[in-house]
Design an enzyme around this catalytic site. Sequence first.
Site, mmCIF file in Angstrom:
data_model
loop_
_atom_site.group_PDB
_atom_site.id
_atom_site.type_symbol
_atom_site.label_atom_id
_atom_site.label_comp_id
_atom_site.label_asym_id
_atom_site.label_seq_id
_atom_site.Cartn_x
_atom_site.Cartn_y
_atom_site.Cartn_z
ATOM 1 N N HIS A 110 -48.245 76.996 -40.907
ATOM 2 C CA HIS A 110 -48.291 78.399 -40.186
ATOM 3 C C HIS A 110 -47.383 78.205 -38.946
ATOM 4 O O HIS A 110 -46.070 78.708 -39.026
ATOM 5 C CB HIS A 110 -49.523 78.973 -39.692
ATOM 6 C CG HIS A 110 -49.799 80.084 -38.898
ATOM 7 N ND1 HIS A 110 -51.031 80.738 -38.813
ATOM 8 C CD2 HIS A 110 -49.080 80.960 -38.710
ATOM 9 C CE1 HIS A 110 -50.845 81.959 -38.376
ATOM 10 N NE2 HIS A 110 -49.567 82.202 -38.214
ATOM 11 N N TYR A 129 -45.320 65.585 -8.277
ATOM 12 C CA TYR A 129 -44.036 66.190 -8.427
ATOM 13 C C TYR A 129 -43.989 67.285 -7.756
ATOM 14 O O TYR A 129 -45.027 67.961 -7.787
ATOM 15 C CB TYR A 129 -43.866 66.085 -10.161
ATOM 16 C CG TYR A 129 -42.535 66.798 -10.629
ATOM 17 C CD1 TYR A 129 -41.613 66.038 -11.091
ATOM 18 C CD2 TYR A 129 -42.524 68.257 -10.606
ATOM 19 C CE1 TYR A 129 -40.439 66.819 -11.336
ATOM 20 C CE2 TYR A 129 -41.393 68.864 -11.172
ATOM 21 C CZ TYR A 129 -40.450 68.122 -11.470
ATOM 22 O OH TYR A 129 -39.272 68.935 -11.933
ATOM 23 N N HIS A 144 -43.722 82.221 -34.044
ATOM 24 C CA HIS A 144 -43.368 81.475 -35.302
ATOM 25 C C HIS A 144 -42.157 80.859 -35.033
ATOM 26 O O HIS A 144 -40.766 80.987 -35.791
ATOM 27 C CB HIS A 144 -43.202 82.446 -36.463
ATOM 28 C CG HIS A 144 -44.317 82.977 -36.867
ATOM 29 N ND1 HIS A 144 -44.630 83.431 -38.301
ATOM 30 C CD2 HIS A 144 -45.849 82.746 -36.412
ATOM 31 C CE1 HIS A 144 -46.223 83.406 -38.503
ATOM 32 N NE2 HIS A 144 -46.646 83.210 -37.425
ATOM 33 N N ASP A 181 -43.419 65.423 -19.896
ATOM 34 C CA ASP A 181 -43.388 66.153 -18.651
ATOM 35 C C ASP A 181 -44.452 67.423 -19.089
ATOM 36 O O ASP A 181 -44.909 67.984 -18.015
ATOM 37 C CB ASP A 181 -42.122 66.804 -18.356
ATOM 38 C CG ASP A 181 -41.272 65.811 -17.694
ATOM 39 O OD1 ASP A 181 -41.879 64.737 -16.831
ATOM 40 O OD2 ASP A 181 -39.902 65.811 -17.484
ATOM 41 N N HIS A 212 -48.807 82.841 -29.260
ATOM 42 C CA HIS A 212 -48.521 82.111 -30.532
ATOM 43 C C HIS A 212 -47.201 82.926 -31.103
ATOM 44 O O HIS A 212 -46.912 83.850 -30.774
ATOM 45 C CB HIS A 212 -49.615 82.962 -31.610
ATOM 46 C CG HIS A 212 -49.553 82.788 -32.828
ATOM 47 N ND1 HIS A 212 -48.941 81.541 -33.572
ATOM 48 C CD2 HIS A 212 -49.157 83.475 -34.059
ATOM 49 C CE1 HIS A 212 -49.019 81.834 -34.766
ATOM 50 N NE2 HIS A 212 -48.745 83.037 -35.055
HETATM 51 ZN ZN LIG Z 1 -48.667 83.623 -37.047
#
Ligand SMILES: [Zn+2]
Length: 236
Positions: free
Chosen positions: A170, A232, A96, A119, A94
Site C-alpha cells: 500500500h 539541536y 502514495h 535526524d 497518508h
Molecule cells: Zn492509500
Amino acid sequence: MLEELKERVYRANMMLPENKLVISTWGNVSEIDREKGLFAIKPSGVAYKDLTPDKIVVCDLKGNVVEGNLKPSSDMPTHLEIYKNFTNANAVVHTHSRWATIWAQAGKSISAYGTTHADYFYGAIPITRKMTDEEISSEYERNTGRVIVETFVSHRTSPSKMTACLVQSHGPFLWGEDAISTVEKAVILEEIAFMAWHTEMLAYKKETTTLKMQQQLLDKHFLRKHGDNAYYGQQG
Ligand SMILES: [Zn+2]
C-alpha cells in the site's frame, strides 16, 4: 477553534500535491483536537484544485461526521485507529509517494543508512505484515489501522520515537504533532526512501547489515534533536 483546525488541515492537504507526494485525489491529512475529541480530515474523492477549507470534514472519535456536507476520506477509520492507539499522534498523513510506496510494495522496511534518516526516524521504518482476506473483506480501512498498531506492539516500537509505518502492498502513514509538520516529515520520508534504494543498489555487493549506520551515530542524531536532552536548534 474548529475553523482554525479546518484551515490548517486544508493547507496541509494542499501541501501533498505541491510537494509531489500525490497525484489525482490520492492521499489525505487529518489533525485532531484532543480536548474536543474531534478531528478534521480531507473529504473523499475531491480533487485538490477543488478543495477549500469549508469542504474539510470534522469527525468525532466514533467516526461520525459532526461538521461538513461531504463524506470524509475513505481512509478516515485508519486515521481514527491511529488516534485511539497512539496518544502522541495529533495529526495523520497518508500518501502514495513514489519511493516510499516502492518499499511498501517490496514488503521491505527502510533501514537507517545515514544521518538524514537518523535526524527524523529512530531506526528502520517498519513495514506491516500482509493483511488477511478477512481483514480486507470487512472493515478494511479500520483493519489497516489495526495492522499498523499491531506492528508497533509486536516489535515493541514506541510510536513517539518512530512516527511512520509502511503498510505492505500500500504505502506510508505518518503521524506527528500537527498536520503541517507531519506533511513535512512525509516529504523527508520520501527523500529517505529514494536515498535508501540507491544506497542498496550502489552497494549491492555489500551485505545491507554492513551498510546500516552505527547505533551510536543513530542515537547521536536522533536524540540530539528529539531526546530528553535535545540540544539541536535554538534553545529557550
Ligand atoms: Zn492509500
